[in-house]
Design an enzyme around this catalytic site. Structure first.
Site, PDB file in Angstrom:
ATOM      1  N   HIS A   1       1.212  10.624  -9.880  1.00 63.13           N
ATOM      2  CA  HIS A   1       2.334  10.503  -8.920  1.00 63.13           C
ATOM      3  C   HIS A   1       3.551  11.294  -9.434  1.00 63.13           C
ATOM      4  CE1 HIS A   1       5.377   8.492  -6.471  1.00 63.13           C
ATOM      5  NE2 HIS A   1       4.535   7.591  -6.003  1.00 63.13           N
TER       6      HIS A   1
ATOM      7  N   GLU B   1       1.818  14.822  -5.294  1.00 62.57           N
ATOM      8  CA  GLU B   1       0.923  13.991  -6.094  1.00 62.57           C
ATOM      9  C   GLU B   1      -0.544  14.333  -5.846  1.00 62.57           C
ATOM     10  OE1 GLU B   1       1.982   9.960  -4.923  1.00 62.57           O
ATOM     11  OE2 GLU B   1       3.976  10.674  -4.385  1.00 62.57           O
TER      12      GLU B   1
HETATM   13  O1  TA6 Z   1       3.542   8.127  -3.182  1.00 58.01           O
HETATM   14  C1  TA6 Z   1       4.487   7.731  -2.268  1.00 58.01           C
HETATM   15  C2  TA6 Z   1       4.667   6.234  -2.358  1.00 58.01           C
HETATM   16  O2  TA6 Z   1       3.441   5.581  -2.215  1.00 58.01           O
HETATM   17  C3  TA6 Z   1       5.698   5.810  -1.309  1.00 58.01           C
HETATM   18  O3  TA6 Z   1       5.124   5.135  -0.232  1.00 58.01           O
HETATM   19  C4  TA6 Z   1       6.760   5.118  -2.082  1.00 58.01           C
HETATM   20  O4  TA6 Z   1       7.108   3.879  -1.769  1.00 58.01           O
HETATM   21  C5  TA6 Z   1       6.504   5.522  -3.495  1.00 58.01           C
HETATM   22  O5  TA6 Z   1       5.179   5.878  -3.640  1.00 58.01           O
HETATM   23  C6  TA6 Z   1       7.054   4.753  -4.657  1.00 58.01           C
HETATM   24  O6  TA6 Z   1       6.362   3.569  -4.872  1.00 58.01           O
HETATM   25  P1  TA6 Z   1       6.876   2.562  -5.971  1.00 58.01           P
HETATM   26  O7  TA6 Z   1       5.851   1.449  -5.995  1.00 58.01           O
HETATM   27  O8  TA6 Z   1       6.912   3.316  -7.275  1.00 58.01           O
HETATM   28  O9  TA6 Z   1       8.237   2.119  -5.554  1.00 58.01           O
END
Ligand code: TA6
Length: 294
Positions: free
Chosen positions: A164, A267
């Site tokens: 990510h 990602e």
């Molecule tokens: O990859 C994008 C995502 O899944 C979004 O939907 C967003 O909320 C983000 O990741 C961050 O997630 P987190 O659990 O780290 O707040």
């Protein structure tokens, strides 16, 4: 502060009572910081350049809390758990302590850090499988994260996962992502409606998209900084592009309010739309390589 040195030149394990343990790599090609919690890369600075990664000014560096920015590993599920509430978003390995297995140099003199995480009673309570997870991080002119899942159980395991990565950009209004043209995507901010990307991706508002069966290489064009970042993947069906923009950023305590202007997540993902099934005693690897490009 205590420090442990390794045979591999330019690698230190730094322990600070106020911080989490981290490896600091300073080799001929780059400087890189990796937290043992989450096998989390927090910095990658090729020599003579600025950091390719973004970290929130309000990020937590606390035992058991995910770090906002850098490269979180999301596993064995991406996004919310299909088991419902009470399970952490993006799985449970980004805020667990990993074991340092080895520090070596490869034939190019790139530094290779291997971290592992094994199933235990706490992971079984969240996900009933026996596994070993290995993260091989290679630091040189480019940075590669290679995450291998070994299924040690006697039943098949079904996973979704993400590398990510939060990239640093100089002004989100002057950024484009290339090589997603003509790719279908799920728009998580439009009731998961499916659309088709036409041309390059420009970020003009909150954006949270899963590009399905995307090409294995994208380029982030940072027009203001006049630098381009190549983002390559392997073993990943999908690419997620995320920027929360101001309102969603304000709702996250560890996300600096204006931080959205200087970051973009691109990602490498196997989303819940394209999960991976790993047979007993088999393995699967997902990989992302990032580098500066012309
Ligand atoms: O990859 C994008 C995502 O899944 C979004 O939907 C967003 O909320 C983000 O990741 C961050 O997630 P987190 O659990 O780290 O707040």
């Amino acid at each position: 502060m205590t420090e442990k040195l390794f045979n591999s030149v330019g690698v230190r394990l730094v322990s600070d009572v106020n911080e989490l343990d981290k490896l600091v790599v300073d080799n001929a090609f780059a400087r890189c910081e990796i937290y043992l919690q989450g096998a989390h890369v927090a910095q990658f600075i090729p020599k003579g350049q600025h950091d390719l990664l973004w970290i929130s000014d309000d990020a937590n560096f606390i035992d058991g809390k995910a770090i906002r920015g850098g490269i979180p590993i999301c596993w064995p599920w991406f996004g919310p758990s299909s088991s419902g509430e009470g399970y952490p978003a993006h799985g449970f390995v980004r805020n667990r302590l990993w074991q340092l297995s080895s520090v070596e140099n490869d034939e190019r003199q790139y530094t290779q850090i291997r971290l592992t995480l094994k199933s235990c009673d706490q992971t079984r309570a969240l996900w009933p499988f026996e596994f070993v997870l290995e993260c091989l991080i290679t630091i040189g002119a480019d940075l590669t994260i290679e995450l291998t899942t070994h299924n040690l159980d006697n039943k098949p395991m079904n996973i979704s996962e993400a590398i990510h990565t939060y990239f640093a950009v100089s002004d989100i209004n002057q950024v484009a992502v290339r090589h997603l043209d003509n790719c279908a995507y799920i728009d998580k901010l439009a009731d998961n409606a499916q659309s088709l990307q036409v041309g390059q991706v420009n970020i003009e508002k909150a954006t949270d998209r899963i590009y399905i069966h995307s090409d294995d290489e994208q380029v982030i064009i940072d027009n203001k900084a006049k630098r381009n970042i190549k983002v390559a993947k392997h073993g990943a069906h999908d690419t997620v592009v995320w920027n929360p923009w101001i309102d969603i950023a304000k709702g996250m305590a560890d996300f600096s309010d204006l931080g959205y202007q200087n970051m973009l997540c691109v990602e490498a993902v196997n989303s819940q739309i394209n999960p991976i099934v790993i047979k007993p005693q088999q393995s699967h690897t997902i990989m992302q390589t990032i580098s500066l490009t012309a």
